[in-house]
Design a protein around this motif. Structure first.
Motif, PDB file in Angstrom:
ATOM      1  N   LYS A 297      18.764  41.702  15.564  1.00 14.85           N
ATOM      2  CA  LYS A 297      17.449  42.296  15.295  1.00 14.85           C
ATOM      3  C   LYS A 297      17.218  43.532  16.161  1.00 14.85           C
ATOM      4  O   LYS A 297      17.627  43.588  17.323  1.00 14.85           O
ATOM      5  N   SER A 298      16.558  44.518  15.560  1.00 17.32           N
ATOM      6  CA  SER A 298      16.351  45.789  16.243  1.00 17.32           C
ATOM      7  C   SER A 298      14.897  46.034  16.615  1.00 17.32           C
ATOM      8  O   SER A 298      14.582  47.041  17.234  1.00 17.32           O
ATOM      9  N   ASN A 299      14.001  45.125  16.209  1.00 15.79           N
ATOM     10  CA  ASN A 299      12.597  45.252  16.584  1.00 15.79           C
ATOM     11  C   ASN A 299      11.940  43.870  16.525  1.00 15.79           C
ATOM     12  O   ASN A 299      12.607  42.861  16.299  1.00 15.79           O
ATOM     13  N   ARG A 300      10.655  43.828  16.765  1.00 16.26           N
ATOM     14  CA  ARG A 300       9.936  42.560  16.830  1.00 16.26           C
ATOM     15  C   ARG A 300       9.254  42.196  15.504  1.00 16.26           C
ATOM     16  O   ARG A 300       8.287  41.440  15.490  1.00 16.26           O
ATOM     17  N   ALA A 301       9.740  42.745  14.413  1.00 11.43           N
ATOM     18  CA  ALA A 301       9.163  42.440  13.106  1.00 11.43           C
ATOM     19  C   ALA A 301       9.245  40.939  12.826  1.00 11.43           C
ATOM     20  O   ALA A 301      10.172  40.265  13.283  1.00 11.43           O
ATOM     21  N   PRO A 302       8.272  40.396  12.095  1.00 10.16           N
ATOM     22  CA  PRO A 302       8.267  38.955  11.793  1.00 10.16           C
ATOM     23  C   PRO A 302       9.523  38.522  11.047  1.00 10.16           C
ATOM     24  O   PRO A 302      10.083  39.266  10.239  1.00 10.16           O
ATOM     25  N   MET A 303       9.955  37.290  11.323  1.00  7.39           N
ATOM     26  CA  MET A 303      11.126  36.709  10.670  1.00  7.39           C
ATOM     27  C   MET A 303      10.695  35.550   9.775  1.00  7.39           C
ATOM     28  O   MET A 303       9.963  34.661  10.199  1.00  7.39           O
TER      29      MET A 303
ATOM     30  N   ARG B 282      10.359  30.094  15.936  1.00 12.47           N
ATOM     31  CA  ARG B 282      10.346  31.538  16.143  1.00 12.47           C
ATOM     32  C   ARG B 282      10.082  32.323  14.869  1.00 12.47           C
ATOM     33  O   ARG B 282      10.002  33.566  14.900  1.00 12.47           O
ATOM     34  N   SER B 283       9.941  31.617  13.766  1.00 12.29           N
ATOM     35  CA  SER B 283       9.678  32.291  12.499  1.00 12.29           C
ATOM     36  C   SER B 283       8.188  32.587  12.330  1.00 12.29           C
ATOM     37  O   SER B 283       7.336  31.972  12.972  1.00 12.29           O
ATOM     38  N   PHE B 284       7.915  33.543  11.474  1.00 11.14           N
ATOM     39  CA  PHE B 284       6.537  33.805  11.046  1.00 11.14           C
ATOM     40  C   PHE B 284       6.120  32.660  10.118  1.00 11.14           C
ATOM     41  O   PHE B 284       5.066  32.057  10.294  1.00 11.14           O
ATOM     42  N   TYR B 285       6.964  32.380   9.139  1.00 11.59           N
ATOM     43  CA  TYR B 285       6.871  31.194   8.288  1.00 11.59           C
ATOM     44  C   TYR B 285       8.289  30.752   7.958  1.00 11.59           C
ATOM     45  O   TYR B 285       9.220  31.559   7.967  1.00 11.59           O
ATOM     46  N   SER B 286       8.440  29.468   7.634  1.00  7.73           N
ATOM     47  CA  SER B 286       9.726  28.938   7.188  1.00  7.73           C
ATOM     48  C   SER B 286       9.546  28.280   5.830  1.00  7.73           C
ATOM     49  O   SER B 286       8.683  27.407   5.662  1.00  7.73           O
ATOM     50  N   LEU B 287      10.345  28.721   4.870  1.00 10.65           N
ATOM     51  CA  LEU B 287      10.291  28.196   3.509  1.00 10.65           C
ATOM     52  C   LEU B 287      11.238  27.016   3.386  1.00 10.65           C
ATOM     53  O   LEU B 287      12.397  27.110   3.797  1.00 10.65           O
ATOM     54  N   TYR B 288      10.765  25.907   2.825  1.00 15.96           N
ATOM     55  CA  TYR B 288      11.635  24.749   2.681  1.00 15.96           C
ATOM     56  C   TYR B 288      11.676  24.274   1.233  1.00 15.96           C
ATOM     57  O   TYR B 288      10.714  24.423   0.480  1.00 15.96           O
TER      58      TYR B 288
ATOM     59  N   ASP C  19       3.075  23.711  11.270  1.00 15.76           N
ATOM     60  CA  ASP C  19       2.230  24.850  10.917  1.00 15.76           C
ATOM     61  C   ASP C  19       3.027  26.043  10.406  1.00 15.76           C
ATOM     62  O   ASP C  19       2.465  26.947   9.781  1.00 15.76           O
ATOM     63  N   LYS C  20       4.334  26.036  10.634  1.00 18.07           N
ATOM     64  CA  LYS C  20       5.192  27.138  10.175  1.00 18.07           C
ATOM     65  C   LYS C  20       5.773  26.886   8.785  1.00 18.07           C
ATOM     66  O   LYS C  20       6.338  27.796   8.174  1.00 18.07           O
TER      67      LYS C  20
END
Length: 378
Positions: free
Chosen positions: A117-123, A155-161, A176-177
């Motif tokens: 990663k090159s910046n702090r953009a959401p994952m 560490r994710s913004f959201y996680s899809l399951y 909550d993620k």
């Protein structure tokens, strides 16, 4: 997070450790994000030395970049040097291109993100599978995958399951993620059309071939000596070469190899009277797994034979009347199920009609709207 101006597209970089030839779930998500005025680039790992896929191309608005680094999928630790080269390629590319979002497909995608990663953009962590079931499975591997999965979800913004096992106690601290995105079929890619006419009864399988040699061998033995039955297996994967060797022993089995899941599914299901969905019966995820073939059968009105230990799907098959759930390691049980669906036309039609009536419950175009929340799309 600050909103981009109306005239600026948010940039999404998807990290994908296959060649996107194409990966249908990833394709569907990317196309949806593009429809919401987002700019989508996929950084792919093309493992085949003699690959004919272009290093760069644009598919329905999706920018695809492939790093050709030779490796054998499913070869375990032997892949690590090539995987590190893929990560290095991603790191170099990301230094020059700063995304607004990272979309990481599977746990290897999140490892790539963490190291490149090159910046702090959401994952966004897109969990296509339940990783604790990865083979070879040991108590240590389960612990490690559980630890890694929880680490990246946190560490994710959201996680899809897809698998509801993520809602069990092991992941309580990161509830909550978690947001659901089942891999329902996109009716733009696979449609319910009348079955084509045929003099033989056609059993289809359309998808990746991985870890199912035992189940396919059972199916092939079950149809041996049935001249009015034809088995067609479409799909690529680690089992393909072994299946091609098995094919040589049967006159009514054809292993076709890879297909384009964005263009060919409607025709494949139109030419399948039933689908065989046999899977390994020892995985923990049996309890909650819902395979894409299960959904595709329902939306195309194709009765199915499914492994009965996959409890959530088997229950829906039994209660909805979508086909037959049985022991797919038993030649006799598979043969009996085939005979029932082949000879009892009224039963076959009832199963197909039941599926068509239930298809509205499994619509991708409704499920994918969860990405509006994930990507803060207004």
């Amino acid at each position: 997070m600050k909103e981009n101006s109306k005239n600026t597209k948010k940039k999404v970089v998807m990290l994908l450790t296959n060649a996107f030839d194409p990966d249908v779930r990833v394709y569907k998500e990317a196309v949806y994000l593009i429809s919401k005025r987002m700019d989508v680039t996929i950084l792919c790992w093309d493992r085949y030395h003699a690959s004919s896929l272009p290093k760069k191309e644009k598919i329905d608005g999706i920018k695809v970049i492939r790093f050709n680094i030779e490796s054998v999928a499913g070869s375990g630790a032997k892949q690590i040097p090539a995987f590190l080269k893929y990560i290095s390629c991603c790191r170099k590319w990301l230094k020059k291109h700063k995304p607004d979002f990272y979309h990481c497909n599977d746990i290897d995608g999140t490892i790539t993100w963490y190291l490149s990663k090159s910046n702090r953009a959401p994952m966004v962590f897109d969990m296509h599978e339940f990783y604790e079931d990865y083979e070879p499975k040991t108590s240590l591997s389960v612990f490690i995958y559980r630890l890694m999965t929880g680490f990246f979800i946190k560490r994710s913004f959201y996680s899809l399951y897809e698998n509801n096992l993520y809602l069990k106690d092991n992941y309580r601290s990161v509830y909550d993620k978690l947001v659901p995105l089942k891999n329902y079929p996109d009716t733009n890619l696979v449609q319910c059309v009348p079955k084509t006419e045929s003099e033989v009864f056609r059993i289809g399988y359309h998808g990746a071939v991985r870890g199912q040699i035992k189940e396919f061998a059972t199916l092939f033995e079950a149809v041996k000596g049935m001249p009015d039955v034809r088995v067609n297996v479409h799909g690529g994967g680690p089992d393909l070469e072994e299946l091609k060797e098995l094919e040589k022993n049967y006159e009514n089995v054809t292993i076709h190899g890879p297909f384009d899941g964005t263009k060919e599914l409607t025709n494949l299901y139109a030419n399948s009277d039933i689908v065989f969905a046999g899977y390994t019966q020892v995985s923990k995820s049996c309890e909650c797994d819902e395979m894409v073939k299960f959904f595709e059968c329902i939306v195309t009105g194709t009765p199915m034979i499914l492994t009965n230990t996959y409890k959530l799907m088997a229950k829906q098959i039994d209660e909805g009347g979508f086909g037959i759930a049985c022991d797919t390691d038993s030649i006799e049980e598979v043969k009996k199920a085939i005979f029932k669906l082949k000879t009892d036309r009224a039963f076959w039609k009832k199963c197909a009609d039941n599926e068509k009536k239930a298809a509205y419950k499994y619509e991708w175009n409704n499920a994918v709207k969860i990405l509006d929340k994930v990507y803060e799309i207004s």
